[in-house]
Scaffold this active site. Structure first.
Site, PDB file in Angstrom:
ATOM      1  N   ARG A 148      -0.823  -8.845  13.402  1.00 56.90           N
ATOM      2  CA  ARG A 148      -1.374  -7.855  12.469  1.00 56.90           C
ATOM      3  C   ARG A 148      -2.255  -8.533  11.422  1.00 56.90           C
ATOM      4  O   ARG A 148      -3.262  -7.987  10.999  1.00 56.90           O
ATOM      5  CB  ARG A 148      -0.236  -7.066  11.810  1.00 56.90           C
ATOM      6  CG  ARG A 148       0.395  -6.077  12.777  1.00 56.90           C
ATOM      7  CD  ARG A 148       1.750  -5.621  12.303  1.00 56.90           C
ATOM      8  NE  ARG A 148       1.678  -4.775  11.134  1.00 56.90           N
ATOM      9  CZ  ARG A 148       2.692  -4.604  10.285  1.00 56.90           C
ATOM     10  NH1 ARG A 148       3.821  -5.255  10.464  1.00 56.90           N
ATOM     11  NH2 ARG A 148       2.568  -3.802   9.265  1.00 56.90           N
ATOM     12  N   ARG A 173      -9.639   1.092   8.950  1.00 55.53           N
ATOM     13  CA  ARG A 173      -9.287  -0.294   9.226  1.00 55.53           C
ATOM     14  C   ARG A 173     -10.346  -0.992  10.066  1.00 55.53           C
ATOM     15  O   ARG A 173     -10.188  -2.180  10.371  1.00 55.53           O
ATOM     16  CB  ARG A 173      -7.982  -0.332  10.013  1.00 55.53           C
ATOM     17  CG  ARG A 173      -6.729  -0.560   9.171  1.00 55.53           C
ATOM     18  CD  ARG A 173      -5.579  -0.377  10.100  1.00 55.53           C
ATOM     19  NE  ARG A 173      -4.384  -1.079   9.852  1.00 55.53           N
ATOM     20  CZ  ARG A 173      -3.287  -0.547   9.303  1.00 55.53           C
ATOM     21  NH1 ARG A 173      -3.315   0.641   8.810  1.00 55.53           N
ATOM     22  NH2 ARG A 173      -2.186  -1.240   9.239  1.00 55.53           N
ATOM     23  N   ARG A 213      11.482  -6.788   5.161  1.00 49.87           N
ATOM     24  CA  ARG A 213      11.305  -5.350   4.927  1.00 49.87           C
ATOM     25  C   ARG A 213      12.175  -4.488   5.852  1.00 49.87           C
ATOM     26  O   ARG A 213      12.219  -4.712   7.056  1.00 49.87           O
ATOM     27  CB  ARG A 213       9.827  -4.984   5.143  1.00 49.87           C
ATOM     28  CG  ARG A 213       9.556  -3.498   5.061  1.00 49.87           C
ATOM     29  CD  ARG A 213       8.124  -3.209   4.800  1.00 49.87           C
ATOM     30  NE  ARG A 213       7.316  -3.241   6.015  1.00 49.87           N
ATOM     31  CZ  ARG A 213       6.054  -2.841   6.052  1.00 49.87           C
ATOM     32  NH1 ARG A 213       5.445  -2.415   4.947  1.00 49.87           N
ATOM     33  NH2 ARG A 213       5.369  -2.897   7.177  1.00 49.87           N
ATOM     34  N   ARG A 261      11.018  -2.281  11.328  1.00 45.67           N
ATOM     35  CA  ARG A 261       9.965  -1.847  12.245  1.00 45.67           C
ATOM     36  C   ARG A 261       9.749  -2.923  13.311  1.00 45.67           C
ATOM     37  O   ARG A 261       9.755  -4.110  13.000  1.00 45.67           O
ATOM     38  CB  ARG A 261       8.665  -1.629  11.473  1.00 45.67           C
ATOM     39  CG  ARG A 261       8.602  -0.293  10.789  1.00 45.67           C
ATOM     40  CD  ARG A 261       7.451  -0.180   9.841  1.00 45.67           C
ATOM     41  NE  ARG A 261       6.177  -0.689  10.335  1.00 45.67           N
ATOM     42  CZ  ARG A 261       5.022  -0.543   9.694  1.00 45.67           C
ATOM     43  NH1 ARG A 261       4.980   0.108   8.552  1.00 45.67           N
ATOM     44  NH2 ARG A 261       3.915  -1.040  10.182  1.00 45.67           N
ATOM     45  N   LYS A 301       0.822  -1.214   0.000  1.00 45.74           N
ATOM     46  CA  LYS A 301       0.000   0.000   0.000  1.00 45.74           C
ATOM     47  C   LYS A 301       0.858   1.267   0.000  1.00 45.74           C
ATOM     48  O   LYS A 301       0.612   2.184  -0.765  1.00 45.74           O
ATOM     49  CB  LYS A 301      -0.937   0.024   1.222  1.00 45.74           C
ATOM     50  CG  LYS A 301      -1.930  -1.125   1.264  1.00 45.74           C
ATOM     51  CD  LYS A 301      -2.973  -0.941   2.357  1.00 45.74           C
ATOM     52  CE  LYS A 301      -2.414  -0.959   3.761  1.00 45.74           C
ATOM     53  NZ  LYS A 301      -1.847  -2.240   4.200  1.00 45.74           N
TER      54      LYS A 301
HETATM   55  P1  AMP Z   1       0.862   0.571   9.026  1.00 43.63           P
HETATM   56  O1  AMP Z   1       2.043   1.452   8.867  1.00 43.63           O
HETATM   57  O2  AMP Z   1      -0.300   0.988   8.168  1.00 43.63           O
HETATM   58  O3  AMP Z   1       1.179  -0.894   8.859  1.00 43.63           O
HETATM   59  O4  AMP Z   1       0.360   0.759  10.543  1.00 43.63           O
HETATM   60  C1  AMP Z   1       1.202   0.419  11.629  1.00 43.63           C
HETATM   61  C2  AMP Z   1       0.389   0.322  12.903  1.00 43.63           C
HETATM   62  O5  AMP Z   1      -0.206   1.605  13.192  1.00 43.63           O
HETATM   63  C3  AMP Z   1      -0.777  -0.645  12.882  1.00 43.63           C
HETATM   64  O6  AMP Z   1      -0.380  -1.990  13.132  1.00 43.63           O
HETATM   65  C4  AMP Z   1      -1.649  -0.068  14.000  1.00 43.63           C
HETATM   66  O7  AMP Z   1      -1.102  -0.376  15.270  1.00 43.63           O
HETATM   67  C5  AMP Z   1      -1.482   1.436  13.778  1.00 43.63           C
HETATM   68  N1  AMP Z   1      -2.498   1.935  12.830  1.00 43.63           N
HETATM   69  C6  AMP Z   1      -2.277   2.444  11.585  1.00 43.63           C
HETATM   70  N2  AMP Z   1      -3.435   2.797  10.995  1.00 43.63           N
HETATM   71  C7  AMP Z   1      -4.417   2.503  11.882  1.00 43.63           C
HETATM   72  C8  AMP Z   1      -5.833   2.593  11.851  1.00 43.63           C
HETATM   73  N3  AMP Z   1      -6.491   3.066  10.775  1.00 43.63           N
HETATM   74  N4  AMP Z   1      -6.517   2.195  12.956  1.00 43.63           N
HETATM   75  C9  AMP Z   1      -5.878   1.733  14.058  1.00 43.63           C
HETATM   76  N5  AMP Z   1      -4.547   1.576  14.135  1.00 43.63           N
HETATM   77  C10 AMP Z   1      -3.810   1.955  13.063  1.00 43.63           C
END
Ligand code: AMP
Length: 216
Positions: free
Chosen positions: A170, A88, A126, A159, A13
């Site tokens: 996740r 989400r 990654r 990360r 994404k």
């Molecule tokens: P990402 O970088 O999109 O993989 O997001 C990393 C982490 O941020 C996720 O595993 C959640 O802990 C938090 N996070 C990101 N976007 C959301 C969302 N829309 N709702 C809740 N938690 C989020």
């Protein structure tokens, strides 16, 4: 054009959001990046988010919705916006639907479809630039010089939530909370599905092609 990107963590994404936003000229944001930025700046929201993110859990809806709505209010251009990683959950999707109700709603929800086996492989390799967030993959797309970003020279890191236990969590969270949104957007006639198991360039081409009719 108001677009969201859906897909399992590691589906690509972030990489595709950057290209689509550049080619279609619409601002983009990743909710995960907003949280990581808060952590870097040491804000209260950053501290709260960290405790959820490290476990691979979702940050509570109220704070997440507030943060993204603020970004939209400050950054959305007349051309629209691209959201990566939001919504989400059903409550987040409903909040977004409500916020956009007066402006004709969302134009498209793009699902980048990738199997679980493929994404566990991708996420475990990654690494990201700590400065500009450019993603690399230790095996498939390594940087020219180990540990250094090709683009800005920043230090590369893994990360905390890309470690195997957090990745499993996740995926579980995605299946339980986020996957139902695919049906929500399909029923609303907004869903565009793109096969994410091809090269970065091919997935990007397919995405741009799919969005072209929406853009015009
Ligand atoms: P990402 O970088 O999109 O993989 O997001 C990393 C982490 O941020 C996720 O595993 C959640 O802990 C938090 N996070 C990101 N976007 C959301 C969302 N829309 N709702 C809740 N938690 C989020």
């Amino acid at each position: 054009m108001k677009v969201i990107l859906l897909g399992l963590p590691g589906a690509g994404k972030g990489t595709q959001a950057e290209r689509v936003s550049g080619e279609l000229g619409i601002p983009r944001v990743s909710s995960g990046d907003l949280f990581r930025d808060h952590q870097k700046r040491g804000t209260e929201l950053g501290r709260l988010a960290r405790s959820y993110m490290e476990r691979g859990a979702l940050v509570p809806d109220d704070v997440t919705i507030g943060m993204v709505m603020e970004w939209i209010a400050d950054n959305a251009s007349p051309g629209g916006f691209l959201l990566d990683g939001f919504p989400r959950t059903r409550s987040q999707a409903e909040a977004l639907d409500e916020a956009l109700a007066g402006e004709g709603g969302l134009d498209a929800a793009v699902l980048i479809d990738v199997s679980r086996a493929e994404l566990v492989r991708r996420l475990s390799g990654r690494i990201l630039c700590s400065r500009c967030q450019t993603p690399y993959n230790r095996r498939e797309a390594p940087p020219g010089e180990p540990g250094k970003c090709d683009r800005c020279g920043g230090e590369l890191y893994q990360r905390a939530d890309d470690k195997p236990e957090a990745v499993e969590k996740r995926i579980e969270v995605y299946v339980q909370d986020t996957e139902p949104l695919v049906a929500h957007y399909r029923e609303g006639g907004k869903l565009i599905r793109v096969d994410g198991e091809r090269s970065v360039a091919e997935v990007g081409d397919a995405l741009i092609r799919a969005l072209q009719p929406v853009a015009t």
